[in-house]
Write an enzyme that holds these catalytic residues in place. Structure first.
Site, mmCIF file in Angstrom:
data_model
loop_
_atom_site.group_PDB
_atom_site.id
_atom_site.type_symbol
_atom_site.label_atom_id
_atom_site.label_comp_id
_atom_site.label_asym_id
_atom_site.label_seq_id
_atom_site.Cartn_x
_atom_site.Cartn_y
_atom_site.Cartn_z
ATOM 1 N N GLY A 162 10.539 34.949 -11.079
ATOM 2 C CA GLY A 162 11.904 35.417 -10.898
ATOM 3 C C GLY A 162 12.624 34.737 -9.744
ATOM 4 O O GLY A 162 12.013 34.348 -8.743
ATOM 5 N N HIS B 172 13.484 36.296 -15.046
ATOM 6 C CA HIS B 172 14.781 36.891 -14.723
ATOM 7 C C HIS B 172 15.421 36.246 -13.497
ATOM 8 O O HIS B 172 14.750 35.905 -12.522
ATOM 9 C CB HIS B 172 14.627 38.401 -14.501
ATOM 10 C CG HIS B 172 13.761 38.754 -13.320
ATOM 11 N ND1 HIS B 172 14.247 38.857 -12.040
ATOM 12 C CD2 HIS B 172 12.440 39.031 -13.241
ATOM 13 C CE1 HIS B 172 13.279 39.186 -11.217
ATOM 14 N NE2 HIS B 172 12.166 39.303 -11.917
ATOM 15 N N ASP B 173 16.725 36.050 -13.582
ATOM 16 C CA ASP B 173 17.549 35.587 -12.467
ATOM 17 C C ASP B 173 17.185 34.187 -11.980
ATOM 18 O O ASP B 173 17.515 33.812 -10.858
ATOM 19 C CB ASP B 173 17.505 36.589 -11.303
ATOM 20 C CG ASP B 173 17.959 37.966 -11.758
ATOM 21 O OD1 ASP B 173 19.174 38.151 -11.934
ATOM 22 O OD2 ASP B 173 17.107 38.835 -11.981
#
Length: 262
Positions: free
Chosen positions: A139, A121-122
């Site tokens: 992440g 994520h991200d």
């Protein structure tokens, strides 16, 4: 559409270009957008608010746009955006973002993403990168353009790897890697600068000389990071053609949050 295999399950709300193709037994969710010329192989799942650009080749057995592996995620409408002309090989996982970090994971254009790569994520992956088999991005990782990552490498959350850097096989990357550098190992060590890659990309002798000097100032003269940064700033006047490269290094060092690999 004749280019969607009859065994594929495609939500009618998905936006799939007429020239894209979906392979057997793949599943496409309601909020997915797939651009022109993109091919999705067999047994893929593309879900979430995922946008895939033009002319991507997504091989079989990929999971793209699944919810993040983050306990803070509570079902918010976060995103994954993939650019154009990327190759994504088998068994890769690319996750949505989380709201606390902007809520978006991005992959640029012309990337070569090999089997079993994980993009958490991200993360923000630039353009023209090569991620070899079993590359794992935790992440919030950021990869600049033209980064190469060797197989079986893990990159710690929040780490930044600068443009044109190369990370060797089976490395553990827990600190930021400045642009142009060549690193490997566990613990990570800087081995030099990525001279072969830079030559392949057409760097002139003057630009290569400036990169060599930046490497020397950071790693070979025993300077503090602050002193090295000050000396690097003076290189733009000595080598005007390399002004953009020097500026990139200055910006990266100013924004390094985990300390740099030294």
């Amino acid at each position: 559409m004749s280019n969607i295999h009859p065994t594929a399950i495609v939500d009618p709300r998905a936006q799939i270009d007429a020239t894209a193709s979906i392979g057997p037994y793949s599943v496409i969710g309601a909020h997915v957008v797939i651009g022109a010329g993109t091919t999705v192989g067999a047994h893929c799942v593309i879900d979430g608010r995922t946008t895939v650009g033009r002319d991507n080749q997504i091989f079989q057995f990929n999971s793209i746009g699944a919810i993040p592996q983050d306990k803070k995620y509570g079902g918010e409408p976060t995103e994954l955006v993939i650019g154009d002309r990327n190759t994504i090989r088998e068994f890769c996982t690319l996750n949505l973002g989380v709201p606390q970090a902007g809520g978006i994971t991005t992959v640029g254009d012309d990337n070569w993403i090999m089997a079993y790569t994980h993009i958490a994520h991200d993360c923000h992956v630039g353009n023209h990168t090569t991620l070899a088999n079993n590359t794992t991005l935790a992440g919030h990782v950021e990869l600049g353009d033209w980064v190469t990552v060797g197989g079986l490498t893990g990159i710690h959350q929040f780490v930044k790897v600068g443009a044109h850097a190369m990370v060797g096989f089976a490395s553990a990357v827990a600190q930021d890697v400045p642009p142009f550098m060549l690193v490997d190992g566990n613990p990570l060590a800087v081995r030099g600068y990525n001279v072969v890659g830079l030559r392949r990309r057409g760097f002139t002798p003057e630009r290569l000389g400036a990169v060599k000097q930046m490497h020397k100032l950071l790693y070979r003269q025993g300077l503090t990071l602050e002193a090295a940064r000050a000396a690097i700033g003076d290189l733009a006047q000595a080598a005007p053609e390399a002004g953009g490269d020097v500026a990139m290094m200055e910006q990266f060092l100013a924004g390094a949050t985990r300390g740099i690999a030294r």
